[in-house]
Design a protein around this motif. Structure first.
Motif, PDB file in Angstrom:
ATOM      1  N   LEU A   1       0.829  -1.197   0.000  1.00 28.02           N
ATOM      2  CA  LEU A   1       0.000   0.000   0.000  1.00 28.02           C
ATOM      3  C   LEU A   1       0.867   1.252   0.000  1.00 28.02           C
ATOM      4  CD1 LEU A   1      -2.872   1.292   0.309  1.00 28.02           C
ATOM      5  CD2 LEU A   1      -2.495   1.168   2.790  1.00 28.02           C
ATOM      6  N   ALA A   2       1.901   1.268   0.849  1.00 30.61           N
ATOM      7  CA  ALA A   2       2.757   2.439   0.963  1.00 30.61           C
ATOM      8  C   ALA A   2       3.512   2.733  -0.325  1.00 30.61           C
ATOM      9  CB  ALA A   2       3.743   2.239   2.118  1.00 30.61           C
TER      10      ALA A   2
ATOM     11  N   TYR B   1      -1.319  -0.523  -4.895  1.00 31.40           N
ATOM     12  CA  TYR B   1      -2.760  -0.681  -4.949  1.00 31.40           C
ATOM     13  C   TYR B   1      -3.470   0.567  -5.491  1.00 31.40           C
ATOM     14  CZ  TYR B   1      -1.697  -4.649  -1.904  1.00 31.40           C
ATOM     15  OH  TYR B   1      -1.185  -5.810  -1.378  1.00 31.40           O
ATOM     16  N   ASP B   2      -2.730   1.501  -6.040  1.00 35.59           N
ATOM     17  CA  ASP B   2      -3.330   2.689  -6.646  1.00 35.59           C
ATOM     18  C   ASP B   2      -3.780   2.356  -8.058  1.00 35.59           C
ATOM     19  OD1 ASP B   2      -2.734   4.026  -4.323  1.00 35.59           O
ATOM     20  OD2 ASP B   2      -0.924   4.975  -5.116  1.00 35.59           O
ATOM     21  N   VAL B   3      -4.883   1.605  -8.153  1.00 36.52           N
ATOM     22  CA  VAL B   3      -5.386   1.130  -9.442  1.00 36.52           C
ATOM     23  C   VAL B   3      -6.756   1.734  -9.706  1.00 36.52           C
ATOM     24  CG1 VAL B   3      -4.044  -0.998  -9.413  1.00 36.52           C
ATOM     25  CG2 VAL B   3      -6.292  -0.940  -8.306  1.00 36.52           C
ATOM     26  N   GLY B   4      -7.295   1.440 -10.888  1.00 36.57           N
ATOM     27  CA  GLY B   4      -8.471   2.158 -11.356  1.00 36.57           C
ATOM     28  C   GLY B   4      -9.808   1.627 -10.916  1.00 36.57           C
TER      29      GLY B   4
ATOM     30  N   GLU C   1      -9.711  -4.767 -10.024  1.00 39.28           N
ATOM     31  CA  GLU C   1      -8.255  -4.861 -10.138  1.00 39.28           C
ATOM     32  C   GLU C   1      -7.607  -4.869  -8.759  1.00 39.28           C
ATOM     33  OE1 GLU C   1      -4.392  -4.932 -12.010  1.00 39.28           O
ATOM     34  OE2 GLU C   1      -6.424  -5.620 -12.481  1.00 39.28           O
ATOM     35  N   LEU C   2      -8.129  -4.084  -7.840  1.00 39.54           N
ATOM     36  CA  LEU C   2      -7.615  -4.110  -6.477  1.00 39.54           C
ATOM     37  C   LEU C   2      -7.771  -5.499  -5.878  1.00 39.54           C
ATOM     38  CD1 LEU C   2      -6.462  -2.513  -4.045  1.00 39.54           C
ATOM     39  CD2 LEU C   2      -8.837  -2.123  -3.338  1.00 39.54           C
TER      40      LEU C   2
END
Length: 301
Positions: A41-42, A46-49, A53-54
């Motif tokens: 996360l850091a 996990y910065d997905v659309g 997908e997450l």
């Protein structure tokens, strides 16, 4: 489709980590996964659309430590009810209603050999007892029985014991579940009495397996195999032996977390990871023909 414009991944990860810490049957693995998920996360992994997908990324990470295939972040297209496990129950009920209660096929082959397909699940026993009893009672007069689990993705351990009871003559210890902490265990036994007629413990039984066979379906195949009651024909199964529960962590995401582990009384282990290994390996598509031929040969002998 829900996107990350309507939610942030951090609360999902935090809640998943909390559930792992409180409930996962292997606390030491939960500790490793806590560090892994927070680290991912850091770093922005996990910065997905979108939520789907997450779910895919988090599931890959959850299964990366010990390969536990019951350990998942599961995406649902329709909103997930907030009550624990409700999403899974709703989906199961739909499947139950469209599969004749989990026994969509009962057929008599040449040689008085019956086929009973159990799919797509071994549904909760309070739902499935009546249709399964009807199917197994109908097959009880056959000279041999083929149970098709190739499309069965799991279900209720109590239903495993119920089905097994039609194939055994005496009350038999099938499996033991050990729950988190090791202080509590629960044995599973076949039933002393069943509704309808038993197939019994002496006539030939064959179980068809495939790469889609999972969880409780694997337990049924494994228990009968270890008891020497059935010959497993087909492909190795998926390899999921840990009973799990589901928790809603977002309107479209459900965390499924194993809360116990199975131990077979004969082998002293289970099918986790490696799956149930068939006694007669063959492509799943050929398993019915192979089992039928084996049954005919055995009856002729």
């Amino acid at each position: 489709m829900t996107t990350l414009t309507t939610f942030q991944p951090a609360p999902v990860i935090d809640e998943t980590v909390r559930l792992l810490t409180e409930h996962y049957v292997f606390p030491e693995v939960a500790e490793q996964l806590t560090g892994l998920l927070h680290g991912r996360l850091a770093e922005g992994a996990y910065d997905v659309g979108d939520a789907e997908e997450l779910a895919r990324l988090v599931t890959e990470d959850l299964q990366s430590v010990n390969g536990d295939r019951h350990l998942r972040l599961k995406h649902h297209v329709d909103p997930v009810p907030p009550k624990r496990g409700a999403a899974t129950l709703d989906a199961m009920r739909r499947d139950f209603d469209t599969s004749l209660g989990g026994a969509p096929r009962v057929e008599l082959l040449d040689g008085a050999i019956a086929v009973v397909e159990l799919a797509p699940m071994l549904f909760p026993l309070e739902w499935a007892a009546e249709p399964l009893s009807a199917a197994l009672t109908l097959a009880s007069r056959a000279r041999a029985l083929i149970i098709d689990l190739r499309a069965n993705r799991g279900g209720d351990p109590d239903t495993v014991a119920f089905v097994s009871s039609y194939l055994l003559d005496e009350r038999t210890h099938l499996n033991t579940m050990h729950w988190r902490g090791g202080e509590r265990s629960e044995q599973s036994w076949s039933l002393p009495h069943v509704p309808g007629a038993r197939f019994g413990g002496s006539k030939p039984v064959y179980v068809l397996s495939g790469s889609s066979s999972f969880s409780a379906a694997e337990e049924l195949a494994y228990d009968l195999q270890q008891l020497g009651r059935a010959v497993v024909v087909g492909e190795p199964t998926r390899g999921g032996a840990h009973p799990c529960q589901g928790w809603t962590v977002h309107p479209h995401l459900e965390a499924t977390i194993p809360v116990g582990r199975a131990v077979n009384p004969v082998s002293g282990t289970n099918w986790e990871g490696g799956g149930v290994q068939p006694d007669v390996p063959c492509p799943a598509a050929d398993a019915l023909d192979r089992a039928h031929a084996l049954a005919l040969a055995r009856l002729a002998g």
